[in-house]
Design an enzyme around this catalytic site. Structure first.
Site, short mmCIF file in Angstrom:
data_model
loop_
_atom_site.label_atom_id
_atom_site.label_comp_id
_atom_site.label_asym_id
_atom_site.label_seq_id
_atom_site.Cartn_x
_atom_site.Cartn_y
_atom_site.Cartn_z
N ASP A 10 -3.65 10.77 -3.34
CA ASP A 10 -2.84 10.22 -2.26
C ASP A 10 -3.76 9.44 -1.33
OD1 ASP A 10 -1.29 9.71 -0.01
OD2 ASP A 10 -0.70 11.80 0.29
N ILE A 11 -3.63 8.14 -1.30
CA ILE A 11 -4.50 7.29 -0.49
C ILE A 11 -4.40 7.62 1.00
CG2 ILE A 11 -2.91 5.35 -0.16
CD1 ILE A 11 -5.35 3.50 -0.85
N ASN A 24 4.44 -5.30 2.21
CA ASN A 24 5.35 -6.43 2.02
C ASN A 24 5.05 -7.46 3.10
OD1 ASN A 24 6.96 -5.85 4.40
ND2 ASN A 24 7.95 -4.23 3.23
N ASP A 34 3.28 1.68 0.76
CA ASP A 34 3.55 1.11 2.08
C ASP A 34 4.31 2.10 2.95
OD1 ASP A 34 3.67 -0.81 4.11
OD2 ASP A 34 5.31 -1.92 3.19
#
Length: 165
Positions: A10-11, A24, A34
């Site tokens: 999990d970043i 986006n 995002d």
């Protein structure tokens, strides 16, 4: 010389100087990586992103990390896959180049990238890994000292590891 690592994880939980958001063009949050970044960073992130006025495909803009362990977020707007004939590879490479350029400019020593454009934007994972690894290897400077490709699943991580071997 920088080191490059591939992890599955999990970043939003990585304690690095900067994480890259697969954003986006509005920069105001969305789904996938995002949405996870925006949720974990908190409402101050949306406020700062509103001040940035969005971004075009291939561009990267920087914000604070807010509630994330990362100090900064580099918001990269990757291309939507249209079959490969709409300059997608160059636009995707631009995301990696510009994120690394911001890292150098702001003396960021560690940065983590997700697999940009491979979720809802439909970029084929293998082709995206080719662009990511090739571009990062070609544009590494003394900084960042550590680049992490943080993949959501083991299948994607394996694609990146194979390209680094």
């Amino acid at each position: 010389m920088a080191s490059i690592e591939v992890i599955k994880g999990d970043i939003t939980g990585l304690a690095v100087d900067a994480i890259v958001n697969a954003a986006n063009s509005s920069l105001l949050g969305g789904g996938g990586v995002d949405g996870a970044i925006h949720r974990k960073a908190g409402p101050d992130l949306v406020h700062e992103c509103r001040l940035l006025g969005g971004a075009k495909t291939g561009e990267v803009k920087m914000t604070k990390g807010y509630r994330l362990p990362a100090r900064f977020i580099l918001h990269a707007v990757g291309p939507v896959w249209q079959g490969g004939g709409a300059n997608e590879a160059e636009l995707l490479a631009s995301c990696y180049r510009k994120a690394l350029a911001l890292a150098v400019r702001h003396e960021i020593k560690s940065v983590a990238f997700p697999a940009i454009s491979t979720g809802i934007y439909g970029y084929p994972k293998g082709e995206a890994a080719d662009v990511a690894v090739t571009t990062v290897k070609a544009h590494l400077a003394p900084l960042p000292q550590l680049v992490i490709f943080c993949c959501f699943d083991e299948e994607t991580a394996a694609l990146y590891r194979a390209r680094l071997a």
